[in-house]
Motif scaffolding. Structure first.
Motif, mmCIF file in Angstrom:
data_model
loop_
_atom_site.group_PDB
_atom_site.id
_atom_site.type_symbol
_atom_site.label_atom_id
_atom_site.label_comp_id
_atom_site.label_asym_id
_atom_site.label_seq_id
_atom_site.Cartn_x
_atom_site.Cartn_y
_atom_site.Cartn_z
ATOM 1 N N ALA A 89 -0.918 2.245 -5.307
ATOM 2 C CA ALA A 89 -1.584 1.116 -4.655
ATOM 3 C C ALA A 89 -2.331 1.617 -3.419
ATOM 4 O O ALA A 89 -1.711 2.137 -2.496
ATOM 5 C CB ALA A 89 -0.565 0.050 -4.264
ATOM 6 N N ILE B 166 -1.111 -4.986 -3.462
ATOM 7 C CA ILE B 166 -1.486 -5.404 -4.815
ATOM 8 C C ILE B 166 -0.642 -6.593 -5.249
ATOM 9 O O ILE B 166 0.564 -6.651 -4.997
ATOM 10 C CB ILE B 166 -1.298 -4.243 -5.814
ATOM 11 N N ALA C 138 -6.008 -0.155 -6.938
ATOM 12 C CA ALA C 138 -5.124 0.926 -7.366
ATOM 13 C C ALA C 138 -5.954 2.172 -7.639
ATOM 14 O O ALA C 138 -7.134 2.081 -7.978
ATOM 15 C CB ALA C 138 -4.341 0.529 -8.608
ATOM 16 N N ALA D 138 -4.787 -1.521 -14.373
ATOM 17 C CA ALA D 138 -4.498 -0.251 -13.698
ATOM 18 C C ALA D 138 -3.446 0.497 -14.490
ATOM 19 O O ALA D 138 -2.281 0.091 -14.525
ATOM 20 C CB ALA D 138 -4.012 -0.508 -12.272
ATOM 21 N N LEU E 174 -4.329 -6.405 -12.432
ATOM 22 C CA LEU E 174 -4.417 -6.744 -11.019
ATOM 23 C C LEU E 174 -5.130 -8.077 -10.805
ATOM 24 O O LEU E 174 -6.299 -8.228 -11.176
ATOM 25 C CB LEU E 174 -5.170 -5.645 -10.260
ATOM 26 N N LYS F 296 0.842 -1.189 0.000
ATOM 27 C CA LYS F 296 0.000 0.000 0.000
ATOM 28 C C LYS F 296 0.884 1.248 0.000
ATOM 29 O O LYS F 296 1.840 1.357 0.764
ATOM 30 C CB LYS F 296 -0.901 0.004 1.236
ATOM 31 N N VAL G 88 -0.416 6.569 -10.599
ATOM 32 C CA VAL G 88 -1.217 5.398 -10.240
ATOM 33 C C VAL G 88 -0.569 4.803 -9.001
ATOM 34 O O VAL G 88 0.617 4.472 -9.026
ATOM 35 C CB VAL G 88 -1.270 4.354 -11.372
ATOM 36 N N TYR H 284 3.964 3.228 -5.785
ATOM 37 C CA TYR H 284 3.475 3.745 -7.059
ATOM 38 C C TYR H 284 3.665 2.736 -8.194
ATOM 39 O O TYR H 284 4.733 2.175 -8.368
ATOM 40 C CB TYR H 284 4.187 5.044 -7.417
ATOM 41 N N LEU H 285 2.595 2.529 -8.942
ATOM 42 C CA LEU H 285 2.682 1.776 -10.182
ATOM 43 C C LEU H 285 3.179 2.705 -11.284
ATOM 44 O O LEU H 285 3.855 2.268 -12.215
ATOM 45 C CB LEU H 285 1.315 1.197 -10.573
#
Length: 215
Positions: A111, A115, A67, A90, A62, A45, A109, A48-49
């Motif tokens: 989390a 994830i 996200a 995502a 996912l 958590k 983007v 960053y994606l």
């Protein structure tokens, strides 16, 4: 071939084929093609994606988790655009398209929960899209759905806050229990304080309705 990716994708076949209006055959073939370049990822958590201000390179699918995509205004306020959860992709698609022109991303983007999923390299995916018509068909249908979804969010943004909350609950069933109240307020475009007020009003209305039903 990433067999784990295919097994997870199979779990969401019925939901996604109905959402994108594609056949199970197109979905399965697109999954098999993407499995050749899908790499497993796990994020905590808050990780960053995708970050704003850098080139966007990855598409994340996912298998579990939530996200959130959004941006930061010039005044420093964080605005939430949309959420993606189990079985969904995502990504800030517009930033991927910007990266084709070597332009930096505008959005982030992140989390919202832990994830687990798979990262698909955008450059490699673009090559597959050029080579395989069935994957292009799937991508087109997914893009059409995203455009319709964006239009719906724009329409809902001019509704009163109570209506936006109702729409959020309808469009993201069960998500309210998985993320913070502050994040929901960001999506609705209201302050956390006003969000608390809305929830109190909603709870009071629910009690009144329950009382009337019992009479």
């Amino acid at each position: 071939m990433n067999q784990e990716f295919l097994e997870y994708r199979a779990k969401y076949r019925d939901v996604i084929t109905q959402r994108y209006r594609v056949t199970p055959e197109i979905y399965d073939e697109a999954s098999r093609l993407m499995a050749t370049i899908a790499a497993p990822v796990s994020l905590r958590k808050g990780e960053y994606l995708q970050r704003a201000g850098v080139l966007a390179h990855g598409v994340y699918w996912l298998s579990s988790g939530v996200a959130r995509a959004g941006f930061v205004t010039d005044s420093g306020n964080e605005m939430t655009l949309y959420f993606r959860a189990d079985g969904e992709t995502a990504v800030a698609h517009d930033d991927l398209l910007r990266s084709n022109q070597n332009e930096l991303s505008h959005n982030f983007v992140v989390a919202e929960t832990a994830i687990h999923g798979f990262r698909i390299d955008w450059v490699e995916l673009t090559k597959l899209l050029e080579q395989h018509g069935v994957l292009r068909d799937y991508y087109l249908k997914a893009s059409e759905h995203a455009i319709i979804d964006q239009g719906k969010r724009l329409y809902q943004s001019v509704c009163p806050a109570q209506g936006r909350l109702a729409a959020f609950r309808r469009d993201y069933p069960g998500l309210e229990r998985r993320i913070s109240q502050k994040v929901v307020a960001s999506f609705l475009g209201i302050t956390p304080q006003y969000m608390s007020q809305l929830l109190r009003q909603d709870a009071a209305e629910g009690k009144r309705n329950a009382g009337l039903a019992g009479e």
